[in-house]
Design an enzyme around this catalytic site. Sequence first.
Site, PDB file in Angstrom:
ATOM      1  N   LYS A 274       0.805  -1.220   0.000  1.00 18.94           N
ATOM      2  CA  LYS A 274       0.000   0.000   0.000  1.00 18.94           C
ATOM      3  C   LYS A 274       0.839   1.271   0.000  1.00 18.94           C
ATOM      4  CE  LYS A 274      -4.136  -1.961   2.130  1.00 18.94           C
ATOM      5  NZ  LYS A 274      -5.181  -1.780   3.163  1.00 18.94           N
TER       6      LYS A 274
ATOM      7  N   ASP B  51     -10.184   2.479   1.881  1.00 22.45           N
ATOM      8  CA  ASP B  51     -10.297   1.964   3.254  1.00 22.45           C
ATOM      9  C   ASP B  51     -11.005   2.983   4.152  1.00 22.45           C
ATOM     10  OD1 ASP B  51      -9.078  -0.515   2.844  1.00 22.45           O
ATOM     11  OD2 ASP B  51      -7.072   0.275   3.209  1.00 22.45           O
TER      12      ASP B  51
ATOM     13  N   GLY C 285      -1.227   0.794   9.511  1.00 22.36           N
ATOM     14  CA  GLY C 285      -1.781   1.247   8.251  1.00 22.36           C
ATOM     15  C   GLY C 285      -3.287   1.380   8.253  1.00 22.36           C
ATOM     16  N   ALA C 286      -3.972   0.391   8.834  1.00 23.50           N
ATOM     17  CA  ALA C 286      -5.437   0.443   8.869  1.00 23.50           C
ATOM     18  C   ALA C 286      -5.907   1.597   9.744  1.00 23.50           C
ATOM     19  CB  ALA C 286      -5.994  -0.882   9.382  1.00 23.50           C
TER      20      ALA C 286
END
Length: 293
Positions: free
Chosen positions: A91, A127, A153-154
């Site tokens: 990503k 996301d 990251g999330a």
Amino acid sequence: MAEPSVSERNSAPVDDGMPPSARSRAMAMLTLCGSLSLHPVPTGAAMHLAAYRALGLPFTYVPFAVTDLEGALRGMRALGIRGLGVSMPFKQQVLPLLDAVDPVAARIGAVNTLVNDGGRITGHNTDWMGAVQALEEITTLAGRRVLLLGAGGAARAVAFGLRERGAVVTLANRDRAKAERLAAEVDATPAGLDEETFRGDHAILVNATSRGMAGVAPGSPVPEGVLRPGQVVMDIVYKPLRTELFDAAQRAGATAIHGGRMLLYQAAAQFQLYTGRPAPLAAMDEALRTQLG
């Protein structure tokens, strides 16, 4: 008469009732999408394929196992692949290989979706859209106090989405230094994972860590007894759908949102970027539930 061999059976044309010329035209017009991952899983493909069938679109979707990211991008351009989902660890690695990056994705510093327009590849991040839409099914976000767990990251994508919608975010992480760095970027308040943090006056709690994921980190990231009626609790973990945190939220009288909702909405946003059409959410949701059990 001898039975045909396995190779003969496998190479025989499928009788689909279409004249050869019509079949050739249909195959020539097929648009390819897919995903780039070290370890492909069928979840995304199931949702996208169900959506293509529901709308009768001449698209298909293939999850690709990738080790050469730069080569994969060359292949995307050369083959005219319309769109690709991107999972970790790509990503952020993919960013310097792109022709353009959507402004919000640039602020997040990560993309999960690539769109190819005539060889020009743009990176997007859906996301954050998935997280926001999953929450906004239940509640408004502007001015609401949110406790966000995680700083990876999330959590980064979710934090930017919450701030885009005007939420007041406390960002809590086991490594407080990481929480402080991310909080400074998104204008949030950093905190540690202590009971005082959990007992704060937060209308919404979001788990953006891997805690609760089957086979990875079982358990709940939240101490027993700190959730309360009226709270909205979202766990972005989707394997299993009913995590320990999800069940604890329901026992406490909170409104619980499982990770499948974020997964659904981020895929729906990808679908719209690829096709220009609103996503058939019911068909995608059914396919997702079938995959996840």
